[in-house]
Design a protein around this motif. Structure first.
Motif, PDB file in Angstrom:
ATOM      1  N   LEU A 118       0.830  -1.198   0.000  1.00 42.48           N
ATOM      2  CA  LEU A 118       0.000   0.000   0.000  1.00 42.48           C
ATOM      3  C   LEU A 118       0.869   1.254   0.000  1.00 42.48           C
ATOM      4  O   LEU A 118       0.578   2.216  -0.726  1.00 42.48           O
ATOM      5  N   ALA A 119       1.952   1.229   0.778  1.00 40.44           N
ATOM      6  CA  ALA A 119       2.845   2.398   0.824  1.00 40.44           C
ATOM      7  C   ALA A 119       3.410   2.698  -0.564  1.00 40.44           C
ATOM      8  O   ALA A 119       3.546   3.872  -0.951  1.00 40.44           O
ATOM      9  N   GLU A 120       3.717   1.653  -1.328  1.00 40.74           N
ATOM     10  CA  GLU A 120       4.234   1.861  -2.680  1.00 40.74           C
ATOM     11  C   GLU A 120       3.142   2.358  -3.625  1.00 40.74           C
ATOM     12  O   GLU A 120       3.386   3.217  -4.474  1.00 40.74           O
ATOM     13  N   LEU A 121       1.936   1.837  -3.448  1.00 42.71           N
ATOM     14  CA  LEU A 121       0.826   2.287  -4.286  1.00 42.71           C
ATOM     15  C   LEU A 121       0.495   3.760  -4.037  1.00 42.71           C
ATOM     16  O   LEU A 121       0.009   4.453  -4.934  1.00 42.71           O
ATOM     17  N   ARG A 122       0.783   4.229  -2.830  1.00 43.54           N
ATOM     18  CA  ARG A 122       0.489   5.623  -2.498  1.00 43.54           C
ATOM     19  C   ARG A 122       1.394   6.594  -3.249  1.00 43.54           C
ATOM     20  O   ARG A 122       1.193   7.802  -3.204  1.00 43.54           O
ATOM     21  N   LYS A 123       2.356   6.059  -3.955  1.00 37.67           N
ATOM     22  CA  LYS A 123       3.227   6.902  -4.780  1.00 37.67           C
ATOM     23  C   LYS A 123       2.762   6.922  -6.242  1.00 37.67           C
ATOM     24  O   LYS A 123       3.364   7.613  -7.067  1.00 37.67           O
ATOM     25  N   CYS A 124       1.714   6.165  -6.531  1.00 37.75           N
ATOM     26  CA  CYS A 124       1.202   6.052  -7.903  1.00 37.75           C
ATOM     27  C   CYS A 124       0.016   6.995  -8.084  1.00 37.75           C
ATOM     28  O   CYS A 124      -1.009   6.848  -7.409  1.00 37.75           O
ATOM     29  N   HIS A 125       0.143   7.953  -8.995  1.00 33.11           N
ATOM     30  CA  HIS A 125      -0.942   8.895  -9.247  1.00 33.11           C
ATOM     31  C   HIS A 125      -1.863   8.369 -10.341  1.00 33.11           C
ATOM     32  O   HIS A 125      -1.407   7.762 -11.319  1.00 33.11           O
ATOM     33  N   LEU A 126      -3.145   8.618 -10.177  1.00 33.65           N
ATOM     34  CA  LEU A 126      -4.108   8.245 -11.202  1.00 33.65           C
ATOM     35  C   LEU A 126      -3.984   9.188 -12.394  1.00 33.65           C
ATOM     36  O   LEU A 126      -3.707  10.378 -12.229  1.00 33.65           O
ATOM     37  N   VAL A 127      -4.190   8.630 -13.587  1.00 29.26           N
ATOM     38  CA  VAL A 127      -4.125   9.444 -14.799  1.00 29.26           C
ATOM     39  C   VAL A 127      -5.454   9.370 -15.535  1.00 29.26           C
ATOM     40  O   VAL A 127      -6.242   8.444 -15.346  1.00 29.26           O
ATOM     41  N   VAL A 128      -5.691  10.363 -16.374  1.00 33.61           N
ATOM     42  CA  VAL A 128      -6.880  10.385 -17.225  1.00 33.61           C
ATOM     43  C   VAL A 128      -6.530   9.664 -18.514  1.00 33.61           C
ATOM     44  O   VAL A 128      -5.701  10.140 -19.295  1.00 33.61           O
ATOM     45  N   GLU A 129      -7.142   8.505 -18.707  1.00 29.40           N
ATOM     46  CA  GLU A 129      -6.812   7.708 -19.888  1.00 29.40           C
ATOM     47  C   GLU A 129      -7.145   8.491 -21.157  1.00 29.40           C
ATOM     48  O   GLU A 129      -8.161   9.152 -21.260  1.00 29.40           O
ATOM     49  N   GLY A 130      -6.268   8.409 -22.127  1.00 27.51           N
ATOM     50  CA  GLY A 130      -6.467   9.137 -23.375  1.00 27.51           C
ATOM     51  C   GLY A 130      -5.600  10.370 -23.406  1.00 27.51           C
ATOM     52  O   GLY A 130      -4.642  10.461 -24.182  1.00 27.51           O
ATOM     53  N   SER A 131      -5.893  11.327 -22.528  1.00 25.39           N
ATOM     54  CA  SER A 131      -5.088  12.555 -22.483  1.00 25.39           C
ATOM     55  C   SER A 131      -3.778  12.332 -21.754  1.00 25.39           C
ATOM     56  O   SER A 131      -2.792  13.028 -21.996  1.00 25.39           O
ATOM     57  N   GLY A 132      -3.758  11.346 -20.836  1.00 22.87           N
ATOM     58  CA  GLY A 132      -2.565  11.088 -20.049  1.00 22.87           C
ATOM     59  C   GLY A 132      -2.333  12.090 -18.942  1.00 22.87           C
ATOM     60  O   GLY A 132      -1.289  12.058 -18.279  1.00 22.87           O
ATOM     61  N   ALA A 133      -3.303  12.983 -18.704  1.00 25.28           N
ATOM     62  CA  ALA A 133      -3.164  13.991 -17.651  1.00 25.28           C
ATOM     63  C   ALA A 133      -3.024  13.312 -16.296  1.00 25.28           C
ATOM     64  O   ALA A 133      -3.794  12.410 -15.955  1.00 25.28           O
ATOM     65  N   VAL A 134      -2.037  13.754 -15.526  1.00 22.96           N
ATOM     66  CA  VAL A 134      -1.783  13.179 -14.206  1.00 22.96           C
ATOM     67  C   VAL A 134      -2.587  13.952 -13.167  1.00 22.96           C
ATOM     68  O   VAL A 134      -2.518  15.186 -13.098  1.00 22.96           O
ATOM     69  N   SER A 135      -3.367  13.235 -12.373  1.00 21.26           N
ATOM     70  CA  SER A 135      -4.201  13.875 -11.360  1.00 21.26           C
ATOM     71  C   SER A 135      -3.467  13.974 -10.030  1.00 21.26           C
ATOM     72  O   SER A 135      -2.394  13.392  -9.838  1.00 21.26           O
ATOM     73  N   ASP A 136      -4.066  14.694  -9.109  1.00 18.19           N
ATOM     74  CA  ASP A 136      -3.513  14.790  -7.762  1.00 18.19           C
ATOM     75  C   ASP A 136      -3.814  13.545  -6.941  1.00 18.19           C
ATOM     76  O   ASP A 136      -3.211  13.337  -5.891  1.00 18.19           O
ATOM     77  N   GLU A 137      -4.733  12.734  -7.419  1.00 13.35           N
ATOM     78  CA  GLU A 137      -5.144  11.551  -6.658  1.00 13.35           C
ATOM     79  C   GLU A 137      -4.151  10.410  -6.818  1.00 13.35           C
ATOM     80  O   GLU A 137      -3.633  10.166  -7.902  1.00 13.35           O
ATOM     81  N   ILE A 138      -3.959   9.697  -5.716  1.00 14.27           N
ATOM     82  CA  ILE A 138      -3.157   8.481  -5.730  1.00 14.27           C
ATOM     83  C   ILE A 138      -4.098   7.285  -5.710  1.00 14.27           C
ATOM     84  O   ILE A 138      -5.309   7.436  -5.555  1.00 14.27           O
ATOM     85  N   VAL A 139      -3.563   6.093  -5.901  1.00 13.33           N
ATOM     86  CA  VAL A 139      -4.389   4.884  -5.878  1.00 13.33           C
ATOM     87  C   VAL A 139      -5.182   4.858  -4.573  1.00 13.33           C
ATOM     88  O   VAL A 139      -4.602   4.885  -3.487  1.00 13.33           O
ATOM     89  N   PRO A 140      -6.505   4.817  -4.650  1.00 11.28           N
ATOM     90  CA  PRO A 140      -7.308   4.927  -3.426  1.00 11.28           C
ATOM     91  C   PRO A 140      -7.524   3.583  -2.743  1.00 11.28           C
ATOM     92  O   PRO A 140      -7.593   2.535  -3.390  1.00 11.28           O
ATOM     93  N   THR A 141      -7.646   3.636  -1.439  1.00 10.67           N
ATOM     94  CA  THR A 141      -8.090   2.459  -0.702  1.00 10.67           C
ATOM     95  C   THR A 141      -9.609   2.367  -0.823  1.00 10.67           C
ATOM     96  O   THR A 141     -10.299   3.350  -1.119  1.00 10.67           O
ATOM     97  N   LEU A 142     -10.132   1.193  -0.572  1.00 10.30           N
ATOM     98  CA  LEU A 142     -11.583   1.015  -0.616  1.00 10.30           C
ATOM     99  C   LEU A 142     -12.254   1.885   0.440  1.00 10.30           C
ATOM    100  O   LEU A 142     -13.295   2.496   0.176  1.00 10.30           O
ATOM    101  N   SER A 143     -11.645   1.974   1.610  1.00 10.86           N
ATOM    102  CA  SER A 143     -12.228   2.782   2.686  1.00 10.86           C
ATOM    103  C   SER A 143     -12.313   4.252   2.298  1.00 10.86           C
ATOM    104  O   SER A 143     -13.278   4.939   2.648  1.00 10.86           O
ATOM    105  N   GLU A 144     -11.324   4.745   1.586  1.00 13.91           N
ATOM    106  CA  GLU A 144     -11.359   6.144   1.140  1.00 13.91           C
ATOM    107  C   GLU A 144     -12.516   6.387   0.179  1.00 13.91           C
ATOM    108  O   GLU A 144     -13.169   7.435   0.234  1.00 13.91           O
TER     109      GLU A 144
END
Length: 345
Positions: free
Chosen positions: A121-147
């Motif tokens: 999970l600590a490693e996943l928290r370094k992975c930012h979500l991207v908008v598929e197609g445009s490739g824009a990087v969001s501020d969000e990281i891989v979310p937990t289910l609880s989040e």
């Protein structure tokens, strides 16, 4: 006479108690999610209203990805649009934490590369979500289910697409209870035989009855209303997700197949459950693959919503799962298939 008076007195006190309880319940259950839940669990009372489920939490508009899929931003967007439910995908990290990700790998939807279950999970928290197609990087990281549950709390129902085995469902329920959203969660499994019903029921017995279960029924295995009755009755299911498979180069379905027949519709009314159709596309598969060819592509890209959304509504559908919640809700509202929620209390 005295006996009748006594009965009347007891009945009056009972009614007062019921009324008081009803008032307390109403006072406690005025959140948007509770109002949605009332419509979801009382299909026959709300058949004039078509509910909308945002696939992968609501990430597309007019065929273009506008938000990272399976993101908190997408859930908030779906709530703003007025969708009743979001669908999301559950996986596990290397250290056993429940996270939300459609693919088994990170490459398509994040800034990282590799299989989800090889990252802690600590490693996943370094992975930012991207908008598929445009490739824009969001501020969000891989979310937990609880989040994700925390964003949905009191606002919208959550449909769990379990990408792992049924053994994780009690853990999903436990996280939902910890956040206070167990009543907002809908779990599902594909059912095609009596044995499969028994297996799913055994799993749900370990999950608990505060979480809703619904069957997925596909017309390559099921073709009769009697089984639809058994599958829904076994779980007191308020809905059934119905699949009308569409093959390559096949014409658009003209009737909807056996799961959308008049007998199927009668079974839904008799059992007080919603008929649910999936209009979202599957990558590299025929358009409308889950909906007899009458999917989002037909409704939005070809601007023929009457032949997609309208077709399924004519066959009794009261829940649409779509990649195009904005377009679907707009069309439904314009054509009188939506009843506004009273959020003033």
């Amino acid at each position: 006479m005295r006996r009748m008076l006594a009965i009347a007195t007891v009945s009056l006190f009972a009614l007062c108690g019921i009324a008081t309880h009803a008032l307390n319940v109403q006072a406690a259950d005025t959140s948007r999610a509770r109002l949605i839940l009332d419509r979801f669990t009382n299909a026959n009372h709300w058949r004039q209203h078509v509910m909308v489920v945002a696939h992968r939490t609501g990430w597309k508009e007019n065929g273009v990805t506008i938000l990272p899929e399976n993101s908190r931003a997408a859930i908030r967007h779906s709530i703003e649009l007025g969708a009743e439910m979001v669908e999301l995908d559950v996986r596990k990290s290397a250290d056993g934490r429940l996270v939300v990700m459609h693919d088994s790998w990170l490459d398509r939807t994040t800034t990282c590369r590799g299989e989800v279950d090889t990252f802690t999970l600590a490693e996943l928290r370094k992975c930012h979500l991207v908008v598929e197609g445009s490739g824009a990087v969001s501020d969000e990281i891989v979310p937990t289910l609880s989040e994700m549950f925390a964003v949905a709390k009191d606002q919208i129902l959550v449909n769990i697409d379990n990408k792992l085995g049924p053994e994780i469902l009690p853990d999903v329920a436990a996280e939902a209870r910890a956040i206070g959203v167990a009543h907002q969660i809908v779990m599902k499994e594909n059912l095609w035989s009596a044995k499969r019903i028994d297996e799913a029921r055994a799993v749900m017995n370990t999950v608990g009855d505060d979480v809703i279960f619904m069957p997925i029924l596909a017309d390559d295995a099921i073709d009769d209303a009697a089984f639809m009755n058994r599958a829904t009755e076994a779980f007191s299911a308020p809905a059934a997700e119905l699949i009308n498979w569409h093959k390559d180069n096949a014409p658009l379905t003209d009737k909807g197949g056996p799961l959308f027949s008049a007998k199927a519709h009668a079974a839904a009314i008799n059992g007080n459950w919603h008929m649910w159709a999936n209009t979202y596309p599957i990558v590299n598969r025929p358009p409308g693959m889950l909906a007899g060819g009458r999917g989002d592509e037909l409704a939005v890209r070809e601007n023929r919503p009457e032949e997609s959304y309208g077709f399924w509504i004519d066959r009794g559908v009261t829940i649409l799962q779509t990649d195009e919640p904005k377009a679907a809700i707009h069309w439904l509202e314009t054509n009188g298939y939506r009843i506004p929620y009273d959020l003033t209390n």
